[in-house]
Design a protein around this motif. Structure first.
Motif, PDB file in Angstrom:
ATOM      1  N   THR A   1       0.692  -1.404   0.177  1.00  0.00           N
ATOM      2  CA  THR A   1       0.011  -0.167   0.117  1.00  0.00           C
ATOM      3  C   THR A   1       0.885   1.303   0.064  1.00  0.00           C
ATOM      4  O   THR A   1       0.228   2.667  -0.375  1.00  0.00           O
ATOM      5  CB  THR A   1      -0.840   0.175   1.225  1.00  0.00           C
ATOM      6  OG1 THR A   1      -0.153   0.285   2.329  1.00  0.00           O
ATOM      7  CG2 THR A   1      -1.839  -1.408   1.321  1.00  0.00           C
ATOM      8  N   TYR A   2       2.216   1.063   0.123  1.00  0.00           N
ATOM      9  CA  TYR A   2       3.224   2.264   0.073  1.00  0.00           C
ATOM     10  C   TYR A   2       3.418   2.981  -1.294  1.00  0.00           C
ATOM     11  O   TYR A   2       3.230   2.362  -2.194  1.00  0.00           O
ATOM     12  CB  TYR A   2       4.507   1.813   0.541  1.00  0.00           C
ATOM     13  CG  TYR A   2       4.722   1.440   2.214  1.00  0.00           C
ATOM     14  CD1 TYR A   2       3.348   1.394   2.721  1.00  0.00           C
ATOM     15  CD2 TYR A   2       5.601   1.390   2.538  1.00  0.00           C
ATOM     16  CE1 TYR A   2       3.403   1.022   4.203  1.00  0.00           C
ATOM     17  CE2 TYR A   2       5.964   0.978   4.011  1.00  0.00           C
ATOM     18  CZ  TYR A   2       4.664   0.906   4.783  1.00  0.00           C
ATOM     19  OH  TYR A   2       4.775   0.531   5.919  1.00  0.00           O
ATOM     20  N   SER A   3       3.796   4.382  -1.153  1.00  0.00           N
ATOM     21  CA  SER A   3       3.970   5.014  -2.567  1.00  0.00           C
ATOM     22  C   SER A   3       5.316   4.611  -2.716  1.00  0.00           C
ATOM     23  O   SER A   3       6.130   4.168  -1.689  1.00  0.00           O
ATOM     24  CB  SER A   3       3.566   6.427  -2.299  1.00  0.00           C
ATOM     25  OG  SER A   3       4.462   7.102  -1.164  1.00  0.00           O
ATOM     26  N   SER A   4       5.898   5.166  -3.857  1.00  0.00           N
ATOM     27  CA  SER A   4       7.425   4.959  -3.947  1.00  0.00           C
ATOM     28  C   SER A   4       8.060   5.647  -3.078  1.00  0.00           C
ATOM     29  O   SER A   4       9.180   5.201  -2.762  1.00  0.00           O
ATOM     30  CB  SER A   4       7.563   5.079  -5.610  1.00  0.00           C
ATOM     31  OG  SER A   4       7.391   6.478  -5.898  1.00  0.00           O
ATOM     32  N   GLY A   5       7.674   6.964  -2.781  1.00  0.00           N
ATOM     33  CA  GLY A   5       8.411   7.609  -1.708  1.00  0.00           C
ATOM     34  C   GLY A   5       8.513   7.029  -0.564  1.00  0.00           C
ATOM     35  O   GLY A   5       9.661   6.936   0.342  1.00  0.00           O
ATOM     36  N   MET A   6       7.570   6.443   0.183  1.00  0.00           N
ATOM     37  CA  MET A   6       7.588   5.859   1.445  1.00  0.00           C
ATOM     38  C   MET A   6       8.420   4.711   1.220  1.00  0.00           C
ATOM     39  O   MET A   6       8.942   4.316   2.363  1.00  0.00           O
ATOM     40  CB  MET A   6       5.814   5.501   1.643  1.00  0.00           C
ATOM     41  CG  MET A   6       5.082   6.525   1.866  1.00  0.00           C
ATOM     42  SD  MET A   6       3.417   6.165   1.926  1.00  0.00           S
ATOM     43  CE  MET A   6       3.221   5.209   3.548  1.00  0.00           C
ATOM     44  N   LEU A   7       8.277   3.737  -0.008  1.00  0.00           N
ATOM     45  CA  LEU A   7       9.100   2.798   0.110  1.00  0.00           C
ATOM     46  C   LEU A   7      10.819   3.112   0.152  1.00  0.00           C
ATOM     47  O   LEU A   7      11.229   2.340   1.026  1.00  0.00           O
ATOM     48  CB  LEU A   7       8.945   1.981  -1.126  1.00  0.00           C
ATOM     49  CG  LEU A   7       7.789   0.884  -1.415  1.00  0.00           C
ATOM     50  CD1 LEU A   7       7.834   0.324  -2.805  1.00  0.00           C
ATOM     51  CD2 LEU A   7       8.121  -0.362  -0.662  1.00  0.00           C
TER      52      LEU A   7
END
Length: 472
Positions: free
Chosen positions: A157-163
């Motif tokens: 469920t994470y965005s690329s930035g959160m990943l």
């Protein structure tokens, strides 16, 4: 060099992939050669070879920061995967010493169905930490990642930035001996990138070895000491980062020139573009720019000044920079300035054919390799065209063959104490907006000057004086 001083050793590494035209060929390659060998014959191959890497060799000392640069498809990611052990080389050997933390493909090493917390525990275990050790570091990891309550949500469920936030936090907080970063930081926001680079600097100060891949040339130049340039799977250059970045820019320039020349030939229309100078054929020979402990200056003495000068300039031709001079406000040569004084950069160039739509500019860097400022006559032309300034538009001038031209660029010194390098350039600008540019002549290390700050009069911190005032 003693093996105890090395963190990474790459020796004659090559990586081959087998390319099949159809699934049928893959099946035939798996079955037919085995049957043929049992019958005493030979068959195949049913594939084409693709060498992603060929004959790569270099060493990285403990605590050293090394950049790897190159165009897309040059083999950078393949090389990093071999160093981390996720790929095996077809030929050659790689030896590493210490715990490796690698930030490669976005989300690599994460189970998408696990929560962020569970993935932190999993990654820590893979790196050899006990559950208690990971729990002691968990708060620091969560704080650096700064993704709030999402730490307990599934990673899918994470965005690329959160990943990338979580991945980087895990890798740097688990005390690696070798940190490998491959372009992943590019998806983070500016503030997070700043925090990442600060953390990398701290790790370097603690003796961690860094292998850094990025298309950001200025970051590679400032963050690393040495660099490796890959081109079509081969090592095209190795040396100090500033010199290898210049070789990379030459390579990009040659490709761009080849592209525009091909387009022009296909269109078969007359053009006002200067005819590109024929480029040298691609070479598989590695250019060693900084070896055997010699500095760039010592290498220049050994090989002769002509060799070094040739490496410091490139371009399509048509115009060539003859000299770059540093003058004071009285038009006298000077090499030392103080804040508030006028610095004049005089660039003299000659044309070898009729030219138009030119821009004469410069770039100023400090001795750490950080770009302080870049500017050219086109910047002034754009202001004039927009009605913000009066004057003649240099871009509209036409020049004949064998014409000598002098351009002076003035600015008030607002720089901090340091040694500064001037890079000079003459470019063709098809449109007056820097959107369609071709480099006619670029010269690195065209001139140098030094700035000294009188501590009792103009003291300030940082690289530039913003002229700040206080009211109270």
């Amino acid at each position: 060099m003693s093996s105890n001083e090395l963190a990474i050793s790459v020796a004659e590494v090559s990586k081959r992939y087998e390319l099949y035209d159809t699934p049928r060929d893959r099946l035939k390659q798996f079955v037919v050669p085995r049957i043929a060998s049992l019958m005493g014959g030979a068959a195949g191959p049913y594939f084409r070879e693709f060498w992603a890497l060929r004959d790569i060799s270099f060493e990285v000392k403990k605590g050293e920061a090394v950049g790897i640069i190159g165009s897309n498809g040059s083999g950078k990611s393949t090389l990093l995967q071999i160093i981390t052990g996720t790929l095996t080389p077809t030929v050659g050997e790689v030896h590493t010493k210490g715990r490796i933390a690698a930030l490669l493909e976005l989300g690599s090493g994460f189970n998408p169905d696990f929560t962020g917390r569970e993935n932190v525990m999993l990654n820590g275990a893979v790196l050899g930490f006990s559950t208690d050790e990971i729990l002691r570091r968990f708060d620091a990891i969560a704080s650096f990642a700064d993704i709030g309550e999402h730490i307990d949500q599934p990673v899918r469920t994470y965005s690329s930035g959160m990943l990338v936030r979580l991945a980087f936090a895990v890798q740097v907080q688990l005390s690696p001996d070798i940190l490998i970063v491959d372009e992943a930081l590019a998806v983070g926001d500016a503030l997070f990138q700043k925090r990442c680079y600060q953390q990398i600097e701290r790790l370097l100060n603690d003796g961690v070895t860094l292998l850094f891949v990025s298309h950001d040339q200025e970051t590679v130049r400032t963050l690393t000491n040495r660099s490796v340039l890959l081109n079509a799977g081969r090592m095209a250059a190795i040396g100090t980062s500033s010199e290898v970045v210049l070789e990379y820019r030459k390579l990009l320039h040659a490709r761009e020139s080849e592209y525009y020349s091909r387009i022009a030939n296909e269109m078969k229309k007359p053009s006002t573009l200067p005819r590109p100078i024929p480029m040298a054929e691609s070479s598989t020979e590695t250019v060693t720019l900084h070896t055997n402990g010699k500095t760039a200056e010592e290498a220049a003495i050994l090989e002769g000044n002509d060799g070094r000068v040739g490496r410091l300039e490139f371009g399509d031709g048509g115009a060539s920079i003859v000299s770059t001079e540093v003058l004071d406000g009285n038009n006298q040569p000077s090499s030392v300035f103080h804040p508030g004084e006028t610095i004049r950069i005089r660039i003299n160039f000659e044309t070898s054919r009729p030219l138009e739509k030119l821009n004469v500019g410069l770039r100023i860097r400090n001795k750490e390799g950080i770009k302080i400022y870049s500017w050219g006559t086109l910047n002034q032309d754009m202001r004039i065209m927009q009605g913000h300034q009066e004057g003649e538009v240099f871009w509209l001038r036409k020049f004949g063959a064998n014409e000598r031209v002098t351009v002076e660029l003035d600015f008030p010194c607002a720089l901090g104490s340091n040694l500064y390098e001037v890079q000079s350039t003459v470019t063709y600008e098809d449109t007056p907006d820097y959107l369609s540019q071709r480099q006619l002549h670029w010269v690195d290390e065209a001139a140098f000057f030094q700035v000294l700050v009188k501590r009792d009069e103009n003291f300030f911190g940082g690289i530039v004086d913003l002229g700040m005032c206080a009211t109270f």
